[in-house]
Design an enzyme around this catalytic site. Structure first.
Site, PDB file in Angstrom:
ATOM      1  N   GLU A   1       0.822  -1.219   0.000  1.00  0.00           N
ATOM      2  CA  GLU A   1       0.000   0.000   0.000  1.00  0.00           C
ATOM      3  C   GLU A   1       0.853   1.265   0.000  1.00  0.00           C
ATOM      4  O   GLU A   1       0.413   2.319  -0.428  1.00  0.00           O
ATOM      5  CB  GLU A   1      -0.945   0.029   1.210  1.00  0.00           C
ATOM      6  CG  GLU A   1      -2.307  -0.530   0.899  1.00  0.00           C
ATOM      7  CD  GLU A   1      -3.365  -0.267   1.972  1.00  0.00           C
ATOM      8  OE1 GLU A   1      -3.088   0.401   2.981  1.00  0.00           O
ATOM      9  OE2 GLU A   1      -4.483  -0.766   1.778  1.00  0.00           O
TER      10      GLU A   1
ATOM     11  N   HIS B   1       8.315 -26.850  -1.027  1.00  0.00           N
ATOM     12  CA  HIS B   1       7.676 -27.991  -1.692  1.00  0.00           C
ATOM     13  C   HIS B   1       6.456 -27.546  -2.483  1.00  0.00           C
ATOM     14  O   HIS B   1       5.657 -28.361  -2.922  1.00  0.00           O
ATOM     15  CB  HIS B   1       7.288 -29.046  -0.649  1.00  0.00           C
ATOM     16  CG  HIS B   1       8.472 -29.583   0.083  1.00  0.00           C
ATOM     17  ND1 HIS B   1       9.076 -30.779  -0.225  1.00  0.00           N
ATOM     18  CD2 HIS B   1       9.227 -29.040   1.078  1.00  0.00           C
ATOM     19  CE1 HIS B   1      10.116 -30.977   0.564  1.00  0.00           C
ATOM     20  NE2 HIS B   1      10.232 -29.930   1.367  1.00  0.00           N
TER      21      HIS B   1
ATOM     22  N   LYS C   1     -13.888   0.545  -3.759  1.00  0.00           N
ATOM     23  CA  LYS C   1     -14.979   0.966  -2.853  1.00  0.00           C
ATOM     24  C   LYS C   1     -16.057   1.688  -3.653  1.00  0.00           C
ATOM     25  O   LYS C   1     -17.253   1.454  -3.462  1.00  0.00           O
ATOM     26  CB  LYS C   1     -14.436   1.905  -1.776  1.00  0.00           C
ATOM     27  CG  LYS C   1     -13.570   1.225  -0.744  1.00  0.00           C
ATOM     28  CD  LYS C   1     -13.263   2.208   0.373  1.00  0.00           C
ATOM     29  CE  LYS C   1     -12.188   1.703   1.293  1.00  0.00           C
ATOM     30  NZ  LYS C   1     -11.613   2.733   2.140  1.00  0.00           N
TER      31      LYS C   1
HETATM   32  O1  PA5 Z   1      -3.135   1.516   5.888  1.00  0.00           O
HETATM   33  C1  PA5 Z   1      -4.258   1.990   5.812  1.00  0.00           C
HETATM   34  O2  PA5 Z   1      -4.511   3.184   6.021  1.00  0.00           O
HETATM   35  C2  PA5 Z   1      -5.437   1.094   5.478  1.00  0.00           C
HETATM   36  O3  PA5 Z   1      -5.042  -0.212   5.223  1.00  0.00           O
HETATM   37  C3  PA5 Z   1      -6.443   1.107   6.622  1.00  0.00           C
HETATM   38  O4  PA5 Z   1      -5.825   0.653   7.786  1.00  0.00           O
HETATM   39  C4  PA5 Z   1      -7.670   0.220   6.306  1.00  0.00           C
HETATM   40  O5  PA5 Z   1      -8.258   0.596   5.109  1.00  0.00           O
HETATM   41  C5  PA5 Z   1      -8.689   0.332   7.449  1.00  0.00           C
HETATM   42  O6  PA5 Z   1      -9.073   1.667   7.620  1.00  0.00           O
HETATM   43  P1  PA5 Z   1      -9.816   2.156   8.901  1.00  0.00           P
HETATM   44  O7  PA5 Z   1      -8.934   1.969  10.075  1.00  0.00           O
HETATM   45  O8  PA5 Z   1     -10.107   3.598   8.642  1.00  0.00           O
HETATM   46  O9  PA5 Z   1     -11.080   1.348   9.026  1.00  0.00           O
END
Ligand code: PA5
Length: 430
Positions: free
Chosen positions: A281, A302, A416
């Site tokens: 990310e 394996h 989303k």
């Molecule tokens: O790294 C990030 O910001 C995302 O992976 C969030 O942690 C994830 O989308 C969850 O978001 P939230 O804590 O707002 O529910």
């Protein structure tokens, strides 16, 4: 000899010939930017150096209450709001049964499987339950849906007492979850506004669940503090996290587009998932970035060992190794030796595992796969805290080296938006 607690080496340096000096200036500039920037999500950089006694105390107090009044904690969250806790819990608690000073911790809201939530609800009947719902934005669909279901369950089962059994971890200023918590008088922990999801594992996001699972959070934070001090060094030569980031970058520019994180301890499988999210990310933007993949050896030798050794030359491997693992077992001697394994009798499983790591590293390196080794002394809370911080610092440096923002995730919005369009269209058709 490096004073760092983690050693980074590249096994095939002789033929890769990385010129580290060409990175000195960019690393120093990015380092200054990370250390000095006030307006970004960089709060995690100095957080381990701040006085956290009060926070530790309040987390431990609620953790003790939960352990005294429940058999099970259900943690609701997704992405950065659950992967870190799950990673630490699985890496530092026993494979079978529970930590003696912890209770069972399970996870919800990290998927939208009807079967998962249905079976989870059915499994609660015999147990006393607490909930910790974690969401920085307070409105992510997966945890919000799970929380709706589990909140109703708790209210039906515990009546007014439900509000004492639900703990919320969210942003201090914004979000629906914060409003719900205020309305129902749920106790709240705060996710600092300047710390983003995947960099938040050392805040209450990760600390409360793992304290309940029986992990020593003080030791974990001590390890992170040690890393925050040692990795404050802007000079590439003395900063192992930056050295790792530079090696990754050099391999990326040589055409290796996949980084394969590999360990030889199955407990680390969920830590791999945390690492995958952190780097995926943070770096995967603007058609750039290494694809983070993971394997657990010897199991996966394996499965996809053949590809790694001999397949398309698209990947390099990062071997994560802890020299000391708490428990071990010796191979027994067998008088009949029907399986012809007596040559291993009285040797420790962990030593055999380490030898298999060495053999794998040599075979892969000789086969032309670049192999980076990351080595730590011990698999314990202290070294784990160090490792988590090491990867976060290396990740931020890595992202800036390819000129992308380590702290946003604009690509996640695409799915989303589409999902919402489809769900709204289905609603209209009803
Ligand atoms: O790294 C990030 O910001 C995302 O992976 C969030 O942690 C994830 O989308 C969850 O978001 P939230 O804590 O707002 O529910």
């Amino acid at each position: 000899m490096s004073t760092q607690l983690l050693q980074t080496t590249i096994l095939n340096e002789q033929f890769l010939k990385i010129d580290y000096s060409q990175y000195n200036s960019s690393v120093a500039t990015i380092h200054r930017h990370l250390e000095e920037s006030k307006d970004e999500l960089t709060g995690w950089i100095n957080a381990p150096l701040e006085d956290n006694q009060e926070l530790i105390h309040s987390i431990q107090t609620i953790a003790e209450e939960i352990k005294a009044n429940a058999d099970l904690l259900v943690v609701i969250g997704i992405g950065g709001s659950y992967l870190g806790a799950k990673a630490i819990q699985d890496s530092l608690t026993p494979y079978f049964g529970q930590q003696t000073d912890g209770i069972e911790v399970i996870y919800a809201g990290q998927n939208m499987s009807g079967a998962y939530i249905n079976q989870l609800l059915n499994s609660l009947a015999e147990k006393e339950v607490y909930i910790n719902v974690i969401s920085k934005s307070g409105s992510t669909m997966e945890p919000a849906l799970a929380f709706r279901v589990l909140r109703q369950y708790m209210e039906k089962r515990y009546g007014e007492e439900a509000s004492e059994r639900i703990v919320v971890t969210t942003d201090p200023e914004i979000g629906l979850l914060r409003e719900i918590a205020a309305f129902h008088h749920y106790r709240q922990f705060v996710i600092p506004p300047n710390i983003g999801g995947r960099y938040s594992v050392l805040t209450p996001v990760g600390l409360l669940p793992i304290a309940v699972a029986g992990v020593d959070i003080k030791e974990l934070l001590e390890g992170a503090k040690e890393a925050a001090m040692l990795l404050k060094e802007g000079n590439l030569e003395h900063n192992e996290a930056y050295r790792y980031a530079v090696i990754r970058h050099a391999l990326y520019t040589l055409g290796y587009k996949v980084e394969l994180l590999a360990s030889f301890e199955p407990a680390l499988a969920n830590f791999h998932d945390w690492w995958k999210q952190l780097f995926g990310e943070s770096e995967g933007k603007d058609q750039k970035g290494l694809f983070p993949a993971t394997v657990n050896y010897s199991t996966d030798l394996h499965a996809i060992g053949q590809f790694i050794q001999d397949g398309s030359p698209i990947l390099f491997e990062t071997l994560l190794h802890f020299h000391e693992i708490k428990d071990d077992y010796q191979v027994p001697y067998d008088a009949r030796d029907e399986d012809r394994l007596n040559y291993l009798a009285n040797r420790s499983f962990n030593k055999i595992n380490t030898t298999s790591k060495q053999g794998t590293a040599i075979a892969h390196a000789e086969g032309g796969v670049p192999v980076i080794q990351l080595e730590l002394a011990k698999l314990d809370a202290f070294h784990f805290g160090y490792l988590i911080y090491f990867f976060m610092k290396a990740c931020a440096m890595s992202a800036y080296l390819i000129d992308v923002n380590p702290f946003d995730q604009p690509g996640v919005e695409a799915y989303k938006t589409k999902m919402l369009q489809l769900l709204t269209a289905e609603d209209i058709k009803k």
